[in-house]
Design a protein around this motif. Structure first.
Motif, PDB file in Angstrom:
ATOM      1  N   ALA A   5       0.837  -1.435   0.016  1.00 28.73           N
ATOM      2  CA  ALA A   5       0.158   0.196   0.114  1.00 28.73           C
ATOM      3  C   ALA A   5       1.251   1.250  -0.055  1.00 28.73           C
ATOM      4  CB  ALA A   5      -0.876  -0.089   1.312  1.00 28.73           C
ATOM      5  N   LEU A   6       1.994   1.526  -0.957  1.00 31.62           N
ATOM      6  CA  LEU A   6       2.567   2.547  -1.016  1.00 31.62           C
ATOM      7  C   LEU A   6       1.887   3.314  -1.769  1.00 31.62           C
ATOM      8  CD1 LEU A   6       6.176   1.050  -1.681  1.00 31.62           C
ATOM      9  CD2 LEU A   6       5.233   1.748   0.647  1.00 31.62           C
ATOM     10  N   PHE A   7       2.015   4.697  -1.576  1.00 28.51           N
ATOM     11  CA  PHE A   7       1.195   5.869  -2.228  1.00 28.51           C
ATOM     12  C   PHE A   7       1.925   5.937  -3.878  1.00 28.51           C
ATOM     13  CE2 PHE A   7       0.566   6.853   2.152  1.00 28.51           C
ATOM     14  CZ  PHE A   7      -0.628   6.565   2.155  1.00 28.51           C
ATOM     15  N   THR A   8       1.079   5.674  -4.736  1.00 29.22           N
ATOM     16  CA  THR A   8       1.699   5.564  -6.007  1.00 29.22           C
ATOM     17  C   THR A   8       2.247   6.642  -6.764  1.00 29.22           C
ATOM     18  OG1 THR A   8      -0.717   5.417  -6.651  1.00 29.22           O
ATOM     19  CG2 THR A   8       0.535   3.352  -6.808  1.00 29.22           C
TER      20      THR A   8
END
Lengths: 269, 158, 255
Positions: free
Chosen positions: A97-100
Motif C-alpha cells: 500500500a505505498l502511495f503510487t
C-alpha cells in the motif's frame, strides 16, 4: 496452554464477538499478546485473522467484548482518540500500500510530515536512517511502480517504523514474494523487533517462516483459538486442527468439501 | 521538485487561460463590450410611434451599425416615445441636423433606427437630442390609410 | 446489480443520493487548506484541467464550425445570415457550452478521478492513510474535488471561446460575412446577465456535480477490479444524466 502470566500483556482481546452480516466471524474470542514478542496469528484463509488485526487497529469494532492495547480500550475510542492511538502504531498492509504518486522518500516521509513539525533536515535524516535499515537508501528517488514486490514490502516496513511505534502489525507480510524476498523480510522483521524492542503481530499462513521468526503463534479455526504456544509446541501438538494446518493436509477439521447435500442425492436429483 | 514546479506552472497557466477566455467572451461576445459604456456617447430622439422597436436594436448610418438602442420610454406630457441611443465613440462626427427614421429590415424583419446625417458644421455631443425623427411605418396604419385614401379619392371623383 | 423491483431500485437510488449528500457535507466540512494542500490542488488541476484541454478544444472547434454551418444555412433563407454569430453565441453560452463541456469532462476527467480513487482503495492506500492517522477525505478526495470544481468553468469558457472562433472562421473566411457585422450582431444580441452569467452559473453547478459524483463513486467503489470498473462507468452514466436533468432545472430557474 500459553503461559505468560509473568509477562505483561500488551494486547488483550477479551470475549470478543464480531459479526459480518449474518455470519459470526469471531465468537467469544480471547487473545493475549505479551510485550516485546513476535506473535503470529495463523489459520486458514477466511478464518478472521485480518479481522483480529482490524480490531486491534480500531478499523472494526466488536459487537461485544473488549480490545485493550497498552492499557487503552481501543473498541470505545472516538475518532480523535483513534487518530492519536494510530500515531503509535506501525502497520504494514498486504499489498504494501505505498502511495503510487509519491516517491519512496516521500512515502516514508509522509507520516513524519503529517504528524510532526520537524524541519526538512531532520525529516531527511530520519527517512534515510529508516531506509538504510531496510537496505533501500539508494532507492529513495524511485517510484513504487519501479520497485519489486520485496522492495515495496521493505519500503512499507520503513514507513511503518518511521515514527518509532511501540507496536507493529503485519498483514500477510510474505504473500506473493519470491523466496529471497521472503527470507529478507523475515530477517528484517525479527531484527527490527529485537533492535527496537517492539511488539510485533503477524497475520500469516506461512508456517515455515513462523517457525523461524515467531516467539509465539496462535492458530485460529472457526473463530476460536485452536491452539497457541511456541512454534515448537505447535509442531508437537496432536490436535487434528493444528496438525492439519501445520502439515498442510487438504482434508481434516477444515473440510475439503464446501458444505453440500449428500453426493448421491445430488447426482440422482 | 522540478517536476512538481512545472506541473504547478502548467496548472496556473491553465487557470489563466480559462480566465482570459472568460474575459474575452464577456467583452467580445456580449453587450458588455463592443459599444461599451466608455467608448461611446448617447443621443436621443422623439418619435410619435416606435412600432415594435426594441432596446438593443441596432442604430445604423448608411446601413452600417454604429450603435444600439439603449432605452425606449414614454414622455408623460407629450405622449411621445423617447428613444435613447448609444453611439460608438468612433463615430463622433454626426452633424447636429442628423435625422432619425425607424425602418424595417426586409419585409418582416426587425425594426432598427437609421440616421441620416445632415450638413451642419457642428457635431452631436453626449446627451443631445435629434430634432427630425420619422416614426415607424406601422403596417396597420398603412393599410387603413390606403383604405381611407381610396375612400376620399372615390368621393372626390363623385 | 441486476435486479429487484422498481421499489428496490428506487430505494437504492434514494440511498445513494443520501450518501452522496452526506459525502458532500464531509468534504465541505474539511474545506480548509494548508499551503501543502494547495500544492496538491494545483497538481490535480494539472491532471484534471490541463490534460482535458485537447479533447475539449478539439470538440469545441468543430462544434463551432458545425453551428456556424447550420446556422448560416438556416438564416440565409431569411436574409439574416449576418446573425449567424449571434445565434451561435446564444446556443453556446446558454446550453451547448456548459452541457457539452460537462459531458466531455465527465468522460475524460471524472472517470480518471473515480478510477484513481477506486484503485487507491483497492490497493489499500486509503486504508494505509487511515492507519497513519491521515484523513483520506482531506488528503485524497478534497484536492481532487476542488480541482474539478475549478477546472470545469474554465474549460467551459475555453470551449465557448474556441467554438465562437470556429464559427467565426466558418462565417468570415468561408462565407465571407463581414467580420464587423459578425461581432456586432453577436454583441447586440447576447445579454451579459441572461446569457453569459447564467451559462457561467450552470458550468459552476455542473462542476460541483461531476466532481462530487466522481469522488463519491471512487471512494465508495468495491475494492476490486470489477468495483473500479463499475465506478468509472457509473461516473459517466450518472454524471451525464444528472447534468442533463439539472440543465433543464437550471434553465427554468435562470430564465
Amino acid at each position: 496452554m500459553m503461559d505468560n502470566s509473568e509477562q505483561t500483556a500488551f494486547i488483550e482481546l477479551e470475549n470478543v464477538v464480531f459479526r459480518r452480516g449474518p455470519r459470526t466471524i469471531l465468537d467469544d474470542f480471547s487473545l493475549s499478546i505479551p510485550q516485546g514478542k513476535v506473535v503470529a496469528i495463523m489459520g486458514p484463509s477466511g478464518v478472521g485473522k485480518s479481522t483480529v488485526l482490524k480490531l486491534i487497529t480500531g478499523q472494526l469494532k466488536p459487537a461485544s467484548g473488549r480490545v485493550i492495547v497498552n492499557g487503552q480500550r481501543v473498541d470505545v475510542m472516538s475518532d480523535r482518540q483513534l487518530n492519536q492511538y494510530r500515531k503509535t502504531l506501525g502497520v504494514m498492509l498486504q499489498n504494501s500500500a505505498l502511495f503510487t504518486d509519491l516517491s519512496v522518500y516521500e512515502n516514508v516521509a509522509l507520516p513524519v510530515r503529517e504528524h510532526t513539525g520537524l524541519t526538512e533536515t531532520i525529516i531527511r535524516r530520519l527517512v534515510l536512517t529508516k531506509l538504510h535499515a531496510v537496505g533501500l537508501r539508494g532507492a529513495l528517488d524511485l517510484y513504487p511502480r519501479e520497485l519489486s514486490g520485496g522492495m515495496a514490502r521493505r519500503v512499507a516496513l520503513a514507513r511503518a517504523l518511521v515514527l518509532d511505534p511501540a507496536l507493529v502489525l503485519y498483514d500477510e507480510p510474505f504473500t506473493g514474494l519470491d523466496p529471497i524476498a521472503v527470507a529478507t523480510v523475515n530477517q528484517l522483521i525479527g531484527h527490527v523487533n529485537r533492535a527496537l524492542s517492539l511488539t510485533s503481530v503477524l497475520v500469516t499462513h506461512n508456517v515455515e517462516q513462523i517457525n523461524q521468526l515467531a516467539d509465539l503463534a496462535v492458530i485460529l479455526v472457526e473463530g476460536k483459538v485452536a491452539a497457541s504456544g511456541s512454534p515448537e509446541q505447535l509442531i508437537e501438538d496432536q490436535s487434528p486442527a493444528v496438525r492439519q494446518f501445520m502439515n498442510g493436509l487438504p482434508d481434516g477439521p477444515v473440510p475439503f468439501h464446501y458444505p453440500a447435500r449428500d453426493l448421491s442425492e445430488d447426482l440422482l436429483a | 521538485m522540478k517536476i512538481n514546479q512545472s506541473v504547478e506552472l502548467t496548472a496556473g497557466l491553465f487557470m489563466l487561460l480559462g480566465l482570459a477566455a472568460l474575459l474575452f467572451l464577456a467583452f467580445e461576445a456580449t453587450d458588455v463590450g463592443g459599444f461599451g459604456k466608455e467608448g461611446s456617447y448617447q443621443i436621443s430622439a422623439r418619435f410619435s410611434n416606435v412600432g415594435d422597436l426594441k432596446p438593443r436594436a441596432p442604430v445604423a448610418v448608411a446601413g452600417v451599425n454604429i450603435g444600439t438602442i439603449e432605452a425606449i420610454t414614454l414622455e408623460p406630457d407629450s405622449f411621445e416615445a423617447l428613444v435613447t441611443m448609444t453611439i460608438d465613440a468612433r463615430y463622433d462626427q454626426l452633424p447636429t441636423d442628423t435625422s432619425a427614421s425607424i425602418y424595417t429590415k426586409g419585409v418582416l424583419g426587425d425594426k432598427y433606427v437609421e440616421l441620416e446625417p445632415g450638413g451642419s458644421p457642428d457635431y452631436l455631443r453626449n446627451g443631445d437630442e435629434l430634432f427630425i425623427a420619422q416614426s415607424a411605418v406601422v403596417l396597420e396604419e398603412l393599410v387603413s390609410k390606403y383604405l381611407f385614401n381610396s375612400d376620399t379619392e372615390s368621393s372626390d371623383e363623385e | 446489480m441486476t435486479g429487484g423491483g422498481i421499489i428496490d431500485q428506487t430505494n437504492r437510488a434514494l440511498r445513494d443520493i443520501g450518501l452522496c449528500g452526506l459525502f458532500l457535507l464531509q468534504i465541505v466540512g474539511r474545506l480548509r487548506l494548508s499551503t501543502r494542500q494547495w500544492g496538491e490542488v494545483m497538481r490535480q488541476l494539472y491532471f484534471i484541467g490541463t490534460r482535458s484541454l485537447v479533447i475539449i478544444l478539439t470538440s469545441a472547434f468543430f462544434v463551432g464550425m458545425v453551428l456556424g454551418l447550420q446556422g448560416y444555412n438556416t438564416l440565409v433563407q431569411f436574409g439574416a445570415s449576418e446573425s449567424v454569430g449571434a445565434v451561435v453565441a446564444l446556443t453556446l453560452f446558454r446550453e451547448l457550452g456548459p452541457v457539452l463541456t460537462a459531458l466531455l469532462f465527465a468522460g475524460r476527467a471524472g472517470t480518471s478521478i473515480a478510477a484513481e480513487i477506486g484503485l487507491m482503495k483497492a490497493t489499500e492506500q486509503l486504508d494505509a492513510l487511515e492507519l497513519m492517522a491521515i484523513d483520506p477525505i482531506e488528503r485524497v478526495v478534497l484536492p481532487r474535488f476542488i480541482a474539478a470544481v475549478l477546472a470545469l468553468p474554465m474549460l467551459t469558457a475555453l470551449f465557448n471561446m474556441l467554438a465562437v472562433l470556429g464559427s467565426y472562421l466558418f462565417a468570415v473566411e468561408w462565407t465571407h460575412l463581414d467580420q464587423g457585422l459578425f461581432w456586432s450582431r453577436m454583441q447586440s444580441v447576447v445579454d451579459f446577465q441572461a446569457d453569459y452569467v447564467s451559462g457561467f452559473i450552470k458550468s459552476v453547478v455542473f462542476g460541483i456535480v461531476i466532481a462530487l459524483i466522481s469522488v463519491f463513486q471512487g471512494y465508495t467503489a468495491e475494492p476490486t477490479g470489477r468495483g473500479v470498473a463499475i465506478a468509472t462507468t457509473q461516473t459517466v452514466i450518472v454524471g451525464s444524466i444528472i447534468v442533463l436533468v439539472l440543465d433543464f432545472v437550471l434553465t427554468a430557474l435562470l430564465i
